[in-house]
Design a protein around this motif. Structure first.
Motif, PDB file in Angstrom:
ATOM      1  N   LEU A 105      16.567   5.611  14.754  1.00  0.00           N
ATOM      2  CA  LEU A 105      15.336   6.381  14.590  1.00  0.00           C
ATOM      3  C   LEU A 105      15.659   7.853  14.348  1.00  0.00           C
ATOM      4  N   LYS A 106      16.583   8.401  15.091  1.00  0.00           N
ATOM      5  CA  LYS A 106      16.973   9.804  14.920  1.00  0.00           C
ATOM      6  C   LYS A 106      17.545  10.044  13.528  1.00  0.00           C
ATOM      7  N   ARG A 107      18.399   9.142  13.069  1.00  0.00           N
ATOM      8  CA  ARG A 107      18.995   9.267  11.735  1.00  0.00           C
ATOM      9  C   ARG A 107      17.940   9.161  10.643  1.00  0.00           C
ATOM     10  N   PHE A 108      17.012   8.217  10.802  1.00  0.00           N
ATOM     11  CA  PHE A 108      15.941   7.994   9.834  1.00  0.00           C
ATOM     12  C   PHE A 108      15.057   9.243   9.737  1.00  0.00           C
ATOM     13  N   ALA A 109      14.636   9.779  10.855  1.00  0.00           N
ATOM     14  CA  ALA A 109      13.787  10.976  10.863  1.00  0.00           C
ATOM     15  C   ALA A 109      14.518  12.155  10.232  1.00  0.00           C
ATOM     16  N   THR A 148       2.384   9.624   0.796  1.00  0.00           N
ATOM     17  CA  THR A 148       2.111  10.549   1.910  1.00  0.00           C
ATOM     18  C   THR A 148       3.368  11.030   2.628  1.00  0.00           C
ATOM     19  N   GLY A 149       4.481  10.329   2.449  1.00  0.00           N
ATOM     20  CA  GLY A 149       5.711  10.666   3.152  1.00  0.00           C
ATOM     21  C   GLY A 149       5.772  10.127   4.569  1.00  0.00           C
ATOM     22  N   GLU A 150       4.728   9.387   4.989  1.00  0.00           N
ATOM     23  CA  GLU A 150       4.707   8.813   6.341  1.00  0.00           C
ATOM     24  C   GLU A 150       5.889   7.871   6.532  1.00  0.00           C
ATOM     25  N   LEU A 151       6.508   7.949   7.702  1.00  0.00           N
ATOM     26  CA  LEU A 151       7.635   7.081   8.039  1.00  0.00           C
ATOM     27  C   LEU A 151       7.241   6.127   9.157  1.00  0.00           C
ATOM     28  N   TYR A 173      18.933  -6.055  10.429  1.00  0.00           N
ATOM     29  CA  TYR A 173      18.437  -7.343  10.928  1.00  0.00           C
ATOM     30  C   TYR A 173      17.255  -7.171  11.886  1.00  0.00           C
ATOM     31  N   ASP A 174      17.260  -6.116  12.666  1.00  0.00           N
ATOM     32  CA  ASP A 174      16.237  -5.914  13.688  1.00  0.00           C
ATOM     33  C   ASP A 174      15.049  -5.075  13.228  1.00  0.00           C
ATOM     34  N   TYR A 175      15.272  -4.129  12.308  1.00  0.00           N
ATOM     35  CA  TYR A 175      14.235  -3.166  11.960  1.00  0.00           C
ATOM     36  C   TYR A 175      14.134  -2.941  10.465  1.00  0.00           C
ATOM     37  N   LEU A 176      12.897  -2.654  10.026  1.00  0.00           N
ATOM     38  CA  LEU A 176      12.651  -2.172   8.678  1.00  0.00           C
ATOM     39  C   LEU A 176      12.247  -0.716   8.781  1.00  0.00           C
ATOM     40  N   ALA A 177      12.875   0.107   7.986  1.00  0.00           N
ATOM     41  CA  ALA A 177      12.473   1.504   7.866  1.00  0.00           C
ATOM     42  C   ALA A 177      11.576   1.574   6.637  1.00  0.00           C
ATOM     43  N   LEU A 178      10.379   2.098   6.825  1.00  0.00           N
ATOM     44  CA  LEU A 178       9.398   2.144   5.746  1.00  0.00           C
ATOM     45  C   LEU A 178       8.992   3.589   5.484  1.00  0.00           C
ATOM     46  N   ARG A 179       8.763   3.892   4.210  1.00  0.00           N
ATOM     47  CA  ARG A 179       8.308   5.230   3.827  1.00  0.00           C
ATOM     48  C   ARG A 179       7.158   5.077   2.843  1.00  0.00           C
ATOM     49  N   ASN A 180       6.090   5.810   3.101  1.00  0.00           N
ATOM     50  CA  ASN A 180       4.964   5.813   2.185  1.00  0.00           C
ATOM     51  C   ASN A 180       5.294   6.798   1.072  1.00  0.00           C
ATOM     52  N   ALA A 181       5.392   6.291  -0.157  1.00  0.00           N
ATOM     53  CA  ALA A 181       5.804   7.108  -1.293  1.00  0.00           C
ATOM     54  C   ALA A 181       4.808   8.227  -1.596  1.00  0.00           C
ATOM     55  N   ASN A 229       0.821  -1.193   0.000  1.00  0.00           N
ATOM     56  CA  ASN A 229       0.000   0.000   0.000  1.00  0.00           C
ATOM     57  C   ASN A 229       0.864   1.255   0.000  1.00  0.00           C
ATOM     58  N   ASP A 230       1.693   1.395  -0.986  1.00  0.00           N
ATOM     59  CA  ASP A 230       2.527   2.585  -1.188  1.00  0.00           C
ATOM     60  C   ASP A 230       3.697   2.718  -0.214  1.00  0.00           C
ATOM     61  N   PHE A 231       3.902   1.751   0.674  1.00  0.00           N
ATOM     62  CA  PHE A 231       5.074   1.789   1.540  1.00  0.00           C
ATOM     63  C   PHE A 231       6.221   1.065   0.855  1.00  0.00           C
ATOM     64  N   GLU A 232       7.394   1.627   1.001  1.00  0.00           N
ATOM     65  CA  GLU A 232       8.593   0.997   0.456  1.00  0.00           C
ATOM     66  C   GLU A 232       9.644   0.905   1.552  1.00  0.00           C
ATOM     67  N   ILE A 233      10.477  -0.113   1.470  1.00  0.00           N
ATOM     68  CA  ILE A 233      11.567  -0.268   2.434  1.00  0.00           C
ATOM     69  C   ILE A 233      12.670   0.731   2.096  1.00  0.00           C
ATOM     70  N   VAL A 234      13.174   1.381   3.110  1.00  0.00           N
ATOM     71  CA  VAL A 234      14.298   2.302   2.946  1.00  0.00           C
ATOM     72  C   VAL A 234      15.536   1.542   3.430  1.00  0.00           C
ATOM     73  N   PRO A 235      16.272   0.921   2.496  1.00  0.00           N
ATOM     74  CA  PRO A 235      17.347  -0.013   2.882  1.00  0.00           C
ATOM     75  C   PRO A 235      18.450   0.586   3.742  1.00  0.00           C
ATOM     76  N   GLU A 236      18.808   1.844   3.537  1.00  0.00           N
ATOM     77  CA  GLU A 236      19.920   2.417   4.305  1.00  0.00           C
ATOM     78  C   GLU A 236      19.598   2.617   5.776  1.00  0.00           C
ATOM     79  N   PHE A 237      18.316   2.479   6.151  1.00  0.00           N
ATOM     80  CA  PHE A 237      17.921   2.591   7.553  1.00  0.00           C
ATOM     81  C   PHE A 237      17.273   1.301   8.067  1.00  0.00           C
TER      82      PHE A 237
END
Length: 167
Positions: free
Chosen positions: A87-91, A22-25, A12-20, A1-9
């Motif tokens: 989380l700080k870096r991702f934001a 809405t920009g939601e993280l 193994y423990d976390y997926l960083a996701l961004r809605n293409a 549903n428009d979310f994509e994985i942001v690989p650089e963030f």
């Protein structure tokens, strides 16, 4: 549903996701590895050319972290510090405040999300979080924007004490 994985963030423990659109993280985390001693899984890892010792080390660490959470010592774990840093870096990479990133997690990651969400005012979705049974009582300072939705099973091994208390 428009979310994509942001690989650089993601790791193994976390997926960083961004809605293409809405920009939601969202930062979504996994629970503890419950099969790190499973012969089938370790053989599979070996056949894929992956280190079994790394998997064992991560599995043991997961349960060490869970025990720290149950003792109300979450902030002393590398898991907590690493997620907060990531989380700080991702934001920052998307010009967002830390509290604007939604957090989701199961077990170990659910507990970490709750603790961090209370600090920064995130919206949190936690599933069977591995938290101290009196978790709701032990934080005197909770950011006013914090919104936590907890989903749990009554007799879950790690989160059952708190869920039973809620019932």
């Amino acid at each position: 549903n428009d979310f994509e994985i942001v690989p650089e963030f993601s790791d193994y423990d976390y997926l960083a996701l961004r809605n293409a659109k809405t920009g939601e993280l969202v930062q979504a985390g996994r629970g503890s590895d419950t099969e790190f001693l499973s012969a089938d899984k370790n053989i599979e890892q070996a056949l894929r050319g992956k280190s079994i010792t790394g998997r064992l080390r991560r599995g043991v660490n997961d349960w060490f972290v869970n025990s720290k959470f149950m003792l109300n010592k979450a902030h002393e774990t590398g898991t907590y510090r690493n997620q907060e840093r990531d989380l700080k870096r991702f934001a920052a990479a998307f010009n967002k405040e830390v509290g604007e990133v939604a957090l989701a997690g199961h077990s170990k990651a659910g507990a970490t999300a709750e603790y961090i969400g209370k600090k920064y005012g995130n919206k949190v979705y936690s599933f069977n979080p591995a938290v101290h049974p009196s978790n709701k009582l032990n934080n005197t300072e909770v950011h006013p924007n914090t919104r936590i939705e907890t989903f749990g099973e009554e007799f879950d091994f790690v989160s059952g004490a708190r869920n039973f208390h809620d019932i």
